[in-house]
Enzyme design. Structure first.
Site, PDB file in Angstrom:
ATOM      1  N   GLY A  11       0.831  -1.219   0.000  1.00 47.27           N
ATOM      2  CA  GLY A  11       0.000   0.000   0.000  1.00 47.27           C
ATOM      3  C   GLY A  11       0.858   1.259   0.000  1.00 47.27           C
ATOM      4  O   GLY A  11       0.575   2.203   0.737  1.00 47.27           O
ATOM      5  N   GLY A  15      -0.706   8.013   1.497  1.00 47.86           N
ATOM      6  CA  GLY A  15      -0.602   8.141   2.950  1.00 47.86           C
ATOM      7  C   GLY A  15       0.757   7.777   3.526  1.00 47.86           C
ATOM      8  O   GLY A  15       1.808   8.164   2.994  1.00 47.86           O
ATOM      9  N   SER A 142      -3.134  -0.004  15.185  1.00 45.82           N
ATOM     10  CA  SER A 142      -3.847   1.264  15.403  1.00 45.82           C
ATOM     11  C   SER A 142      -4.262   1.394  16.874  1.00 45.82           C
ATOM     12  O   SER A 142      -4.482   0.387  17.555  1.00 45.82           O
ATOM     13  CB  SER A 142      -5.104   1.259  14.523  1.00 45.82           C
ATOM     14  OG  SER A 142      -6.004   2.244  14.952  1.00 45.82           O
ATOM     15  N   TYR A 176     -12.461  -3.786  11.675  1.00 43.22           N
ATOM     16  CA  TYR A 176     -11.143  -3.141  11.538  1.00 43.22           C
ATOM     17  C   TYR A 176     -10.418  -3.182  12.891  1.00 43.22           C
ATOM     18  O   TYR A 176      -9.238  -3.556  12.965  1.00 43.22           O
ATOM     19  CB  TYR A 176     -11.335  -1.706  11.053  1.00 43.22           C
ATOM     20  CG  TYR A 176     -10.070  -0.873  11.013  1.00 43.22           C
ATOM     21  CD1 TYR A 176      -9.080  -1.119  10.066  1.00 43.22           C
ATOM     22  CD2 TYR A 176      -9.863   0.174  11.911  1.00 43.22           C
ATOM     23  CE1 TYR A 176      -7.919  -0.339  10.019  1.00 43.22           C
ATOM     24  CE2 TYR A 176      -8.715   0.956  11.877  1.00 43.22           C
ATOM     25  CZ  TYR A 176      -7.750   0.692  10.932  1.00 43.22           C
ATOM     26  OH  TYR A 176      -6.596   1.451  10.896  1.00 43.22           O
TER      27      TYR A 176
HETATM   28  N1  LIG Z   1      -4.331   7.396   8.962  1.00 45.00           N
HETATM   29  C1  LIG Z   1      -4.642   7.086  10.202  1.00 45.00           C
HETATM   30  O1  LIG Z   1      -5.174   7.913  10.942  1.00 45.00           O
HETATM   31  C2  LIG Z   1      -4.329   5.705  10.747  1.00 45.00           C
HETATM   32  C3  LIG Z   1      -4.625   5.446  12.104  1.00 45.00           C
HETATM   33  C4  LIG Z   1      -4.341   4.187  12.609  1.00 45.00           C
HETATM   34  C5  LIG Z   1      -3.769   3.227  11.782  1.00 45.00           C
HETATM   35  N2  LIG Z   1      -3.510   3.507  10.474  1.00 45.00           N
HETATM   36  C6  LIG Z   1      -2.928   2.452   9.636  1.00 45.00           C
HETATM   37  O2  LIG Z   1      -1.861   2.967   8.866  1.00 45.00           O
HETATM   38  C7  LIG Z   1      -1.745   2.253   7.645  1.00 45.00           C
HETATM   39  C8  LIG Z   1      -1.692   3.224   6.480  1.00 45.00           C
HETATM   40  O3  LIG Z   1      -2.880   3.988   6.465  1.00 45.00           O
HETATM   41  P1  LIG Z   1      -3.015   5.390   5.694  1.00 45.00           P
HETATM   42  O4  LIG Z   1      -3.649   6.320   6.629  1.00 45.00           O
HETATM   43  O5  LIG Z   1      -1.731   5.761   5.070  1.00 45.00           O
HETATM   44  O6  LIG Z   1      -4.123   5.015   4.608  1.00 45.00           O
HETATM   45  P2  LIG Z   1      -4.207   5.118   3.009  1.00 45.00           P
HETATM   46  O7  LIG Z   1      -3.530   6.364   2.527  1.00 45.00           O
HETATM   47  O8  LIG Z   1      -5.628   4.912   2.642  1.00 45.00           O
HETATM   48  O9  LIG Z   1      -3.350   3.878   2.546  1.00 45.00           O
HETATM   49  C9  LIG Z   1      -3.840   2.573   2.595  1.00 45.00           C
HETATM   50  C10 LIG Z   1      -3.151   1.812   1.498  1.00 45.00           C
HETATM   51  O10 LIG Z   1      -3.570   0.448   1.568  1.00 45.00           O
HETATM   52  C11 LIG Z   1      -3.828   0.048   0.237  1.00 45.00           C
HETATM   53  N3  LIG Z   1      -4.695  -1.108   0.180  1.00 45.00           N
HETATM   54  C12 LIG Z   1      -5.947  -1.268   0.677  1.00 45.00           C
HETATM   55  N4  LIG Z   1      -6.409  -2.483   0.376  1.00 45.00           N
HETATM   56  C13 LIG Z   1      -5.427  -3.116  -0.320  1.00 45.00           C
HETATM   57  C14 LIG Z   1      -5.294  -4.389  -0.896  1.00 45.00           C
HETATM   58  N5  LIG Z   1      -6.289  -5.285  -0.860  1.00 45.00           N
HETATM   59  N6  LIG Z   1      -4.134  -4.718  -1.526  1.00 45.00           N
HETATM   60  C15 LIG Z   1      -3.136  -3.818  -1.603  1.00 45.00           C
HETATM   61  N7  LIG Z   1      -3.187  -2.584  -1.082  1.00 45.00           N
HETATM   62  C16 LIG Z   1      -4.337  -2.251  -0.440  1.00 45.00           C
HETATM   63  C17 LIG Z   1      -4.444   1.243  -0.440  1.00 45.00           C
HETATM   64  O11 LIG Z   1      -4.385   1.066  -1.839  1.00 45.00           O
HETATM   65  P3  LIG Z   1      -5.451   1.737  -2.876  1.00 45.00           P
HETATM   66  O12 LIG Z   1      -4.929   3.097  -3.145  1.00 45.00           O
HETATM   67  O13 LIG Z   1      -5.396   0.831  -4.056  1.00 45.00           O
HETATM   68  O14 LIG Z   1      -6.776   1.744  -2.180  1.00 45.00           O
HETATM   69  C18 LIG Z   1      -3.517   2.333   0.078  1.00 45.00           C
HETATM   70  O15 LIG Z   1      -2.344   2.372  -0.675  1.00 45.00           O
HETATM   71  C19 LIG Z   1      -2.940   1.309   7.594  1.00 45.00           C
HETATM   72  O16 LIG Z   1      -2.537   0.024   8.027  1.00 45.00           O
HETATM   73  C20 LIG Z   1      -3.904   1.911   8.597  1.00 45.00           C
HETATM   74  O17 LIG Z   1      -4.764   0.935   9.163  1.00 45.00           O
HETATM   75  C21 LIG Z   1      -3.777   4.731   9.941  1.00 45.00           C
END
Ligand SMILES: NC(=O)c1ccc[n+]([C@@H]2O[C@H](COP(=O)([O-])OP(=O)(O)OC[C@H]3O[C@@H](n4cnc5c(N)ncnc54)[C@H](OP(=O)(O)O)[C@@H]3O)[C@@H](O)[C@H]2O)c1
Length: 314
Positions: A11, A15, A142, A176
């Site tokens: 991913g 982000g 998370s 989640y």
């Molecule tokens: N942002 C927050 O506040 C927060 C808080 C707690 C934990 N987290 C964790 O941090 C991590 C990164 O989150 P982020 O905030 O950076 O979110 P994000 O920008 O939405 O990034 C998520 C990534 O996961 C990819 N993805 C989703 N389903 C997939 C699949 N089946 N196969 C391959 N790639 C897939 C998405 O790809 P597509 O572009 O193709 O959809 C995207 O690149 C995640 O594990 C999230 O749970 C984030």
């Protein structure tokens, strides 16, 4: 000759994953961006290559929710590279408000993407990790796991595999949270499995990182309003990316494995089963403790059983 250091980030097109890919690329790593949407990700890859002046930022197709895709990715990676230094399981499904959905392999989509997929990918790449000098794995968890301080919270194992006749009360938000708790337990269990083998695995408790417009669009309208407000207070994704980097490269973390780490890069400790009022406040508002649920062997065994069951299907 020194081996070229290689990192896989799932991913990595948006982000925290994108920020991490940029940081590793700036530091001379060969970066494998493991993404499901190649068209969208190619633009990001090109930008990272030119901004960091690093031509070794590669894009490879990977859908974390599909066993077939995970197998194909692993095969291709193994054919191209001799070892793997760092594996960052960053990708996650968190489309809050969405209805119950199954992966191509009949696993509830949140669990398939956030827990089973990472386990299978790690397992398939184990040989290459063992070929590295200091292999490290990071699971992105998370602070939503704090919900498990409530003794009523338990992973709903009945809704994970296959038959959709029991989706009453299902919510992606809850699933989640369950998946991120399962990932913490998987971290603990894998570290036990690999004791003495040199592979380190840790989980990071992420409290928040500013989400892109696109990520916000993936959640349904009501949830989006909440997420927009939260977003105002979240730090930029680069902050978490720098913690990914430190956990996976620094001397400080060389001998740490099987731990949940907070955003101050501290090892978190198990909370109390029956906390007094002061402790209760500390657990819920601070980042020093994780729910004791994560340490309960019977819960860890259930997560392990699900992963082993999926492995048999490969
Ligand atoms: N942002 C927050 O506040 C927060 C808080 C707690 C934990 N987290 C964790 O941090 C991590 C990164 O989150 P982020 O905030 O950076 O979110 P994000 O920008 O939405 O990034 C998520 C990534 O996961 C990819 N993805 C989703 N389903 C997939 C699949 N089946 N196969 C391959 N790639 C897939 C998405 O790809 P597509 O572009 O193709 O959809 C995207 O690149 C995640 O594990 C999230 O749970 C984030």
């Amino acid at each position: 000759m020194e081996k070229k250091r290689i990192v896989i980030i799932t991913g990595a097109n948006s982000g925290i994953g994108k920020a991490a890919a940029t940081l590793f690329a700036s530091n001379g790593f060969t970066v494998i961006m493991a993404c499901r949407n190649l068209e969208k990700s190619e633009k990001v890859q090109k930008k990272i290559c030119s901004e960091t002046n690093n031509p070794n930022v590669k894009l490879m197709e990977l859908d974390m929710s599909s066993f077939t895709s995970i197998q194909a990715f692993s095969k291709e990676f193994q054919a191209c590279y001799s070892h793997l230094d760092i594996l960052i399981h960053n990708a996650a499904y968190f489309n809050h408000g969405e209805k119950y959905r199954l992966s191509p392999d009949n696993v509830e989509l949140t669990f398939a993407t956030n827990v089973i997929g990472p386990y299978l990918l790690t397992d398939l790449l184990l040989g290459h990790l063992k070929n590295a000098d200091d292999p490290r794995i990071l699971h992105a968890s998370s602070n939503i796991v704090k919900q498990f301080f409530d003794p009523m919270w338990k992973i709903n194992f009945d809704q994970i595999i296959g038959e959709i006749d029991n989706t009453k009360g299902f919510s992606v938000y809850k699933m989640y949270a369950h998946s991120k708790m399962a990932l913490v337990m998987l971290t603990f269990r894998l570290a036990e499995e690999w004791k003495g083998e040199g592979i380190k695995v840790n989980a990071l408790q992420i409290n928040g990182a500013k989400m892109s417009k696109e990520t916000l669009q993936k959640v349904t309208t009501g949830w989006r309003a909440i997420a927009r407000i939260q977003n105002l207070f979240f730090p930029p994704p680069e902050k978490m990316a720098s913690i990914y980097y430190d956990m996976c490269t620094s001397e400080e973390f060389r001998n740490i494995s099987g731990k949940l780490i907070n955003d101050k890069k501290e090892v978190m400790n198990p909370g109390h089963l029956k906390p007094n009022a002061v402790m209760q406040v500390k657990q819920l508002t601070g980042n020093a403790y994780y729910p004791p649920y994560a340490d309960q062997k019977e819960n860890q065994e259930q997560v392990w059983y699900l992963c082993q069951r999926a492995l048999k299907e490969l």
